[in-house]
Structures are given as C-alpha cells and as structure tokens.
Design an enzyme around this catalytic site. Structure first.
Site, short mmCIF file in Angstrom:
data_model
loop_
_atom_site.label_atom_id
_atom_site.label_comp_id
_atom_site.label_asym_id
_atom_site.label_seq_id
_atom_site.Cartn_x
_atom_site.Cartn_y
_atom_site.Cartn_z
N GLU A 68 -2.28 1.58 10.22
CA GLU A 68 -1.33 0.70 9.52
C GLU A 68 -0.92 -0.51 10.37
OE1 GLU A 68 1.54 3.62 8.41
OE2 GLU A 68 0.20 4.48 6.92
N LYS B 29 2.03 12.80 1.96
CA LYS B 29 1.37 12.29 3.17
C LYS B 29 1.73 13.13 4.40
CE LYS B 29 0.85 7.88 5.56
NZ LYS B 29 1.15 6.46 5.42
N ASP C 282 -2.74 0.77 0.88
CA ASP C 282 -1.71 1.36 1.75
C ASP C 282 -1.25 2.63 1.04
OD1 ASP C 282 0.60 2.07 3.11
OD2 ASP C 282 1.74 0.27 2.55
N ASP D 138 7.74 -0.62 12.15
CA ASP D 138 7.56 -0.17 10.76
C ASP D 138 8.61 0.88 10.42
OD1 ASP D 138 6.73 0.91 8.38
OD2 ASP D 138 4.64 1.18 8.96
#
Ligand code: AMP
Length: 590
Positions: free
Chosen positions: A147, A70, A8, A169
């Site tokens: 994800e 990211k 992850d 999330d």
C-alpha cells in the site's frame, strides 16, 4: 492494449481505479460512490449484500454480516454468514467481484487484470490469500504491491532522482507508517511500523463514551446498554468526528433516542474540536512514536525525508497534520484524496506494467496557508501578530475550515479580522489579503467571548471569511476575490527585489530621452517580447548556479521565449514569463 485496474482491498473500505488518457481515476459505482465498504452480508431472504447495504445491517444482524475480513487473510479459519461457512478468501473475492463489476459498468468493457494492494507487513501467506481471492473473483492478479508503494507512486510516478517518502496511513481500524525510497522507477519499502488495532473506530469509541457519560449524568440512563440507541449514536459520533475535521465546533442532535417511563428522551451535545483533540491525543502520540521507530529502523532522520504523504480517512484529522509537521518539520501532503490514494497508485502501477503513459493526478490545491492574525506567543513573547492558520497549504479545493478565537478583554465590543496568506508564524511576514471588523459584540461579555471564524475557499479561488459571535449569532462577512493570485503577484515583486539585491541594480534605466529613442513597440506582441527581455537576461545570469534539473526547465522556457520563428500570442508570452518568474522566485527562495 491491456487494461490493468488497481484495487485497494482495505479493512474498512475498498476502491478500484484505472489510468485513462494518462490520468489515474477512480471508477465509481452506479450511484457515484467512489468507495465500497468492505462488508459482506446476507439479508433475511438469503440475498447477498455487499458494501453500504451490508454495512447498514451489520449492527442489527451481526450473524449474517462479515466485516474487516482483511484481518483474517492468510489464516486457516472460516467465518459464519447465515448458515454457511466461508474462507477469508471467499469473502474477499465477493468484494473484489463487486469492484470488478463496478469497473466494467463504468468502463463499458470487461476487466480481467488487476494490481491489488496489501499492507507492507503482510507475510507471504497473506499475500497468497489475496492473490487467491482475486482469482476467485475472476481476475488475473498481475501484481500484488504494498500500500505505501502505491501511495508513493501516485505522488511520484516518474521520480528519476532518489526520493524518500514517509507514508502515514491512518484508517478506520489500522495504522501504519512506512518509509519508501524511489529511485529511477525502483521502489523499496525501507521500514514499516504500526498498530493493527488503532484507527478512526477507536476515536469514535472515545467520543461515544464521552457523550454517553454526559447523558448518563444528565438523564440517568446508560445508552450503551441499548443496542439501537448505541448503534444510532455510533453513526452520529462518527459523522460529528468527520465534521470536526473542518469545523471548530459541532452539535450532535439525536431526537427520540431513548425512552424513560414512556417519555421520549432527546440528545443534544456540543462538541468542540479542541476537546475532541484532547481525547484522541494519546492515541495520536502513539502513532508519532511509530513514525520515530520507522525512521530509526531505516537509520534515517526527519531531515532525510523528502515528502510526507497522508493516506487513510483518519489522516484528515487536523491534529494528525499538526503533530506530523511538528515532529518532522515539514507539512504533510494530502492533496490526493487520502481515501483513494492507494487505489489510484495501484492503477498507476497497472498502467506502467501495461506500458501506458501515466501523468500526475491533477488536483487543485491551496498553494499557501490562509489564516488570521491574533494575540499569542511569538518567539517566547506575547504578540498581537501571531499568525493562526485556518486552511493549511496543499488543501484540495473547495475547502471549508473554521476555528474559534476569544476576545481578550472584558466588554470588548469589536474584533479585527485580518486575513493573511503565507507560512511565517509572524503575520507581518505574510501577505495580507483582506480585513474587516466584527462590531457590536455583547458589551456585557467578559474576556474569552467566543468568535468563530470560518473560511470558505471555492473552486475559483474566491475566499469568503465569516466571523460570528457564538453567544449572539452576530455575523460579519468579507469576500476576497482572488487571494491566491494576490500572493503570486507579491511573490513576483519579491523575486524581483531579491534578484536585484543579488545581482546589483538592473541595467540603468534609460533616461526619458533614451526612452524616446527606443523604437516604440508597434504591436502588443512586441511590447510583451520587450518586457520578456529583462526576465530572459536575469534567467541567463542565474543559469550557472542552478541544478541540472532546474537548468533544463529554464532552458526550455528560454527556448520558447527566444524563438522568434514561432509566432507567440501575447497570452503565450505572458504565460511563459510568468512560469519563468515563478521558477526564478523559488530558486531564490530555496
Ligand atoms: P479508511 O479505513 O481509510 O477508509 O478510513 C476510514 C476512517 O476514516 C473512518 O474511521 C472514518 O470515520 C475516518 N474518516 C473519514 N473521513 C474523515 C475526516 N474527514 N476526518 C476524520 N476522520 C475521517
């Protein structure tokens, strides 16, 4: 067999996992940490820092530290670190290489292949950049997966029937919600919605503003203008925010935080969960609107969702869980650590690709909600029987949670703490598990005197309940040995009663004379088998009316119980009976 790890690669934090002996597990660093902050930096001597050490220097040396890379993946940009430029892929590769080394140390052999996760909304360029980062780190990226897909896989690795999961999330800096459909191993993201600028960092900022505002009013000093004080405070409010997920109130104490005219200034600030919730509610309401939008995009309704899964550290906020349950009329699942769920799911995907067997993640959870009875609105009327949950069901053990309650009359000298377990709003419909009275409350206190109730449920399922009068510290405790087992026993009793109601009275009990005629059980095994017979009879009667899946399970248990060729111990017979009883109860309840 090839080992394929799951990674992850997160905006704030990253993690690496693998399936070992059929179980997905996280591979920790040398100091036992499962999570690597996604931060890269150079120290004063030009030495590379990755993870927590880089994060520690981020505020004091931002020019030598890179965070949240990211967000830049797939863009044609570079970032500066020290006196050099780096592409986003290069920075991500440093994080990935660190994780690879961490895994190799933990496993004791080289790691070459990985599944890496990306947000569902990542475009091709962002996915390609992620793959490139993996390759720069010396990994063969066997697959890039979404994800939410990974999170679903860890909860439902073998789902045969069609299931729809809603994956909520909420991390440090981003929020997304996806609706995922699983059918015979094929996983599809039906819709995704979110906000790339919403997360726990915003909650920290709101808390920081509140604390600084109060300090300014009391001391006349603006802490946000002092970089060192600000950075200390930011860490302190984040820690306080995390405590508020389990505690109803917490205190922020920062000594020698600043100076005025050479004299030190200390900060002491009490934060209550309900006040914090009022601060963040507008942001959480936004996430709920995204949930609605994701459902609408998938042309689905709340009742079409089979399971809600929580992912990301900020989803541990109790208000998130409450709002979702209100909106979707079912409790969300968070039994698999929301910080590690995506990495674990990536590992499951890796194992499936490598042809390994994968079981479910083993977690010990509270099967039912624990709480107390209090005064409040029940079906539109004020009632003394409102069930107020303290530890919600599906909470991983060990669990500690506290809530604040208030006395209802002036001069109230005692408070009854009546502990229940169950899901009904009316405490009387739940299972009582213990009670005690906190006596000797301050008689001068007016109504609204605060009583803090804390539940501590340990790994052995022992519940300790403490009630504290906040103003005086007066405390009383009760330890309940096995509330969960008590509940199961009650379930069984209810199941029996329900079955009796459905199928009419059981076979007339033999008269005492007939009892005397029955062959007396000769061994404990015989006695257990005799006791099992009634249950077997009930199970047979219910068989024609249950689903194919439940039928297979009941038949499996019956075959074991019935097979006299295989000698079973008393414990084995009782274990099978208990499984059968539970199954029958839940079938009745469904
Ligand atoms: P992630 O990006 O998923 O690693 O999530 C990190 C965010 O989760 C940070 O803002 C943390 O402060 C927050 N967080 C971690 N644990 C908790 C908790 N128990 N309650 C509330 N927020 C938390």
């Amino acid at each position: 067999m090839d080992v394929i790890v799951g990674i992850d690669l997160g905006t704030t934090n990253s993690a690496i996992a693998v399936v070992r002996d059929g179980q997905p597990i996280v591979l920790r660093d040398e100091s036992g940490q499962p999570i690597l902050p996604s931060v890269v930096g150079l120290d004063y001597d030009g030495q590379l820092l990755v993870g927590q050490r880089a994060r520690n220097q981020a505020i004091l040396a931002p020019e030598r530290t890179v965070k949240s890379i990211k967000r830049k993946m797939g863009q044609d940009v570079t970032v500066t670190m020290g006196d050099r430029q780096y592409t986003p892929q290069e920075i991500s590769a440093i994080i990935l290489r660190t994780l690879k080394q961490q895994a190799e140390r933990a496993l004791g052999h080289p790691v070459q292949k990985a599944v890496i996760t990306v947000p569902a909304f990542f475009n091709d360029m962002q996915r390609e950049a992620t793959r490139e980062a993996g390759e720069l780190a010396g990994l063969e990226v066997v697959r890039i997966i979404n994800e939410p897909t990974a999170a679903s896989l860890v909860y439902e690795p073998h789902s045969e029937r069609q299931e729809r999961l809603l994956v909520y999330d909420l991390g440090g800096g981003t929020f997304d919600v996806s609706i995922v459909q699983i059918e015979r191993g094929v996983i599809e993201v039906l819709s995704s919605h979110g906000d790339t600028q919403l997360g726990g960092d915003d909650f920290d900022q709101l808390l920081l503003d509140r604390v600084c505002h109060t300090f300014q009013e009391q001391q006349g000093l603006e802490l946000r203008d002092l970089p060192r004080a600000r950075s200390r405070l930011l860490q302190a409010v984040e820690a306080a925010k995390i405590r508020l997920s389990s505690e109803a109130v917490t205190e922020l104490i920062e000594e020698f935080l600043a100076e005025r005219d050479g004299a030190p200034l200390h900060l002491r600030h009490e934060l209550a969960r309900h006040a914090y919730e009022d601060l963040i509610r507008p942001l959480l309401d936004k996430t709920i609107r995204s949930v609605d939008a994701a459902l609408a995009d998938a042309t689905l309704h709340a009742q079409d969702i089979d399971k809600i899964i929580l992912v990301g550290g900020s989803s541990r906020t109790p208000l998130v869980q409450q709002l979702l349950e209100q909106q979707l009329a079912q409790p969300p699942h968070f039994e698999i650590d929301p910080d590690l769920c995506v990495a674990l799911g990536a590992a499951v995907q890796g194992a499936l690709i490598a042809g390994q067997d994968v079981g479910s993640v083993l977690v010990d959870i509270t099967p039912h909600t624990l709480g107390i009875e209090c005064l409040g609105p029940l079906r539109g009327m004020l009632s003394p029987h409102l069930f107020s949950p303290i530890i919600p069901r599906n909470t991983p053990l060990p669990a500690t949670r506290s809530e604040i309650y208030h006395t209802v009359v002036d001069g109230q000298t005692a408070a009854n703490i009546h502990v229940f377990q169950g899901e009904d709003q009316d405490a009387r419909h739940n299972q009582p598990v213990g009670k005690f009275t906190l006596e000797g409350l301050n008689r001068k206190a007016v109504e609204g005197n605060e009583i803090l109730v804390r539940f501590d449920l340990n790994l052995d399922g022992i519940l300790t309940v403490a009630a504290v009068e906040r103003a005086t510290g007066l405390e009383q405790r009760l330890t309940i040995e096995n509330p969960i087992q008590a509940f199961r026993a009650k379930n069984r009793a209810e199941a029996k009663a329900k079955l009796a109601a459905m199928f009419g009275p059981e076979q007339p009990l033999p008269s005492s004379a007939a009892v005397a005629d029955l062959p007396a059980p000769t061994t404990a095994q015989d006695a257990a088998r005799q006791a099992a017979q009634q249950l077997i009879g009930k199970a047979r009667r219910i068989l024609p009316s249950v689903s194919a899946e439940d039928r297979t399970e009941i038949e499996r248990l019956l075959t074991h119980l019935d097979d006299t060729r295989v000698p079973l111990s008393v414990e084995e017979i009782q274990g099978l009976c208990s499984q059968l009883e539970d199954l029958l109860f839940y079938l009745e309840d469904a």
